[in-house]
Enzyme design. Structure first.
Site, PDB file in Angstrom:
ATOM      1  N   CYS A  95       0.808  -1.355  -0.537  1.00 12.84           N
ATOM      2  CA  CYS A  95      -0.377  -0.353  -0.011  1.00 12.84           C
ATOM      3  C   CYS A  95       1.157   0.618   0.052  1.00 12.84           C
ATOM      4  CB  CYS A  95      -1.018   0.014   1.030  1.00 12.84           C
ATOM      5  SG  CYS A  95      -1.825  -1.371   0.928  1.00 12.84           S
ATOM      6  N   HIS A 347      -9.491   2.742  -2.123  1.00  8.19           N
ATOM      7  CA  HIS A 347      -7.914   2.307  -2.290  1.00  8.19           C
ATOM      8  C   HIS A 347      -7.053   1.309  -3.362  1.00  8.19           C
ATOM      9  CE1 HIS A 347      -3.882   1.092   0.072  1.00  8.19           C
ATOM     10  NE2 HIS A 347      -4.623   0.535   0.611  1.00  8.19           N
ATOM     11  N   CYS A 378      -0.893   2.328   6.534  1.00  6.76           N
ATOM     12  CA  CYS A 378      -0.432   1.528   6.919  1.00  6.76           C
ATOM     13  C   CYS A 378      -0.661   0.485   5.930  1.00  6.76           C
ATOM     14  CB  CYS A 378      -1.496   0.679   7.539  1.00  6.76           C
ATOM     15  SG  CYS A 378      -2.672   0.321   6.681  1.00  6.76           S
TER      16      CYS A 378
END
Ligand SMILES: CC(C)(COP(=O)(O)OP(=O)(O)OC[C@H]1O[C@@H](n2cnc3c(N)ncnc32)[C@H](O)[C@@H]1OP(=O)(O)O)[C@@H](O)C(=O)NCCC(=O)NCCS
Length: 400
Positions: A95, A347, A378
């Site tokens: 991510c 996302h 995160c």
């Protein structure tokens, strides 16, 4: 020691984010074409930029295969029409991919090795589903290095609910609902659209044009959320309404040394203050931004109360709440994700770090009373990434 060179975030753009899957608006669009489109949009918006002065193009993706493989920074640069003399690379930190590209290219600028760089990310989760073809080393489980729970992000979010019983489903639902409402309010003001590059799409129905994020659910209510299934655990607490959805999209940004930006007449939108990454227990990966933010604050000589706007990636509502609770910030504090976040916008894993920066930069412009902002997220397998930025429009008069 000579004063360190400053890095500025000159500009950032992104494609509208699509719902991943056969019915999503990018089902018929290649992943690399999303990155190319974002890069072309960035170049078009910055006509003062001499393209041959770009020192590197870094593009992150979590799954680097097929139309999302082949050293994206290089392939997208060629496809976008950059001079062949401009090199490029691809990078993965799940991510935090685009965030890592941004921070490492910034470090190269600070060190005087680069003057101008392009940083971005792409993830087409429809074409490259989370974890597809991943082959985790059996030692992870056999030697109990991590629990099998650590490999499913939704389960790590359930673990956060377990660890912090005060983070109730009701609080997570409210956070998820507010994200949807805040995004819609920002859309109604035209704030989000300002940095979107429209993308032509193709489906069985013919040609289309993607101009807005597809996954938004502005009608979200607490009653509606209360009845949703908990896909990650029977009788769990995490639902589709409190998770970031599976998303397709790309982001791109332009970084420069402050002196180079001045020389070329490129107006800075943000100045980099500090960045940091940190590791935590993989089973509660959502806690990662807590230590990475503490590190970044320490390096900057700041405290959490100096941050006027927080752009926190909403991987899961409970995950953001574990951060805000740690720092004693209220669930609905107006400094946190003032224009909503990933639960509503989507996302696309490696692309999201730059989305946070784009949104922070745009708010800095509107908020000369705010001096410092944080982008934090995160990362799977127990990591966090944080970057602290200073507002060049800060008027020094009020607020932080
Ligand atoms: C949570 C998750 C499994 C849901 O996937 P999904 O089931 O395909 O999601 P959907 O959009 O179809 O939503 C499921 C249901 O909830 C409903 N729903 C979703 N959000 C809602 C909202 N805000 N309000 C009301 N209903 C909502 C949908 O309408 C759908 O209802 P239906 O089953 O009656 O059609 C998926 O989004 C996911 O895995 N997210 C996490 C991704 C991740 O791990 N990213 C990395 C983070 S580190």
């Amino acid at each position: 020691m000579a004063a360190m060179r400053k890095v500025v975030f000159v500009d950032g753009v992104r494609t509208p984010f699509g719902r991943a899957g056969d019915k999503g608006m990018y089902a018929g669009t290649r992943a690399d074409d999303l990155a190319v489109k974002a890069l072309q949009g960035l170049i078009a918006r910055n006509p003062n930029l001499p393209l041959d002065r770009i020192d590197d193009v870094g593009i992150a993706a979590t799954t680097q295969q097929g139309d999302q493989g082949l050293t994206l920074g290089r392939t997208a640069a060629i496809l976008a029409g950059l001079p062949q003399t401009v090199p490029g690379f691809a990078l993965d930190r799940m991510c935090a991919g685009a965030m890592t590209v941004t921070s490492f290219l910034s470090a190269a600028i600070i060190a005087g090795q680069y003057d101008i760089a392009v940083a971005g990310g792409v993830e087409h989760m429809g074409r490259h589903p989370l974890g597809l073809d991943a082959d985790p080393n059996p030692r992870f489980i056999a030697e109990k290095l991590v629990s099998p729970d650590a490999l499913n992000m939704g389960v790590t979010a359930e673990r956060l609910h377990d660890r912090f019983p005060q983070l109730t489903k009701e609080r997570a639902d409210r956070f998820g609902m507010l994200s949807q409402h805040k995004v819609q309010a920002a859309y109604d003001r035209g704030d989000i659209q300002a940095d979107l590059i429209p993308v032509a799409t193709r489906s069985a129905a013919g040609w289309g044009l993607a101009t807005e994020d597809e996954g938004r659910r502005p009608e979200t209510s607490m009653e509606g959320l209360a009845g949703l299934k908990t896909p990650f655990r029977p009788h769990g607490r995490v639902t589709a309404g409190t998770s970031s959805p599976l998303t397709d999209g790309a982001t791109m940004s332009l970084l420069a040394g402050a002196d180079t930006a001045k020389e070329l007449g490129l107006a800075p939108k943000m100045r980099l203050v500090s960045f940091a990454y940190a590791g935590v227990q993989p089973e509660v990966m959502g806690l990662g931004p807590v230590p990475s933010t503490e590190k970044a604050l320490k390096k900057a000589g700041l405290t959490i109360s100096d941050i006027g706007i927080f752009e926190l990636n909403e991987a899961f509502a409970v995950q953001v709440l574990s951060f805000t609770d740690h720092f004693g910030i209220a669930d609905d504090d107006p400094r946190v994700n003032p224009w909503g976040g990933a639960i509503a916008l989507g996302h696309p894993l490696a692309a999201s770090g730059t989305r946070l920066m784009i949104q922070l930069a745009r708010q800095f412009e509107q908020r000369p009373d705010v001096r410092f902002g944080l982008t934090a997220m995160c990362v799977g397998l127990g990591q966090g990434g944080s970057m602290i930025w200073e507002n060049p429009h800060y008027n020094g008069k009020k607020g932080k």
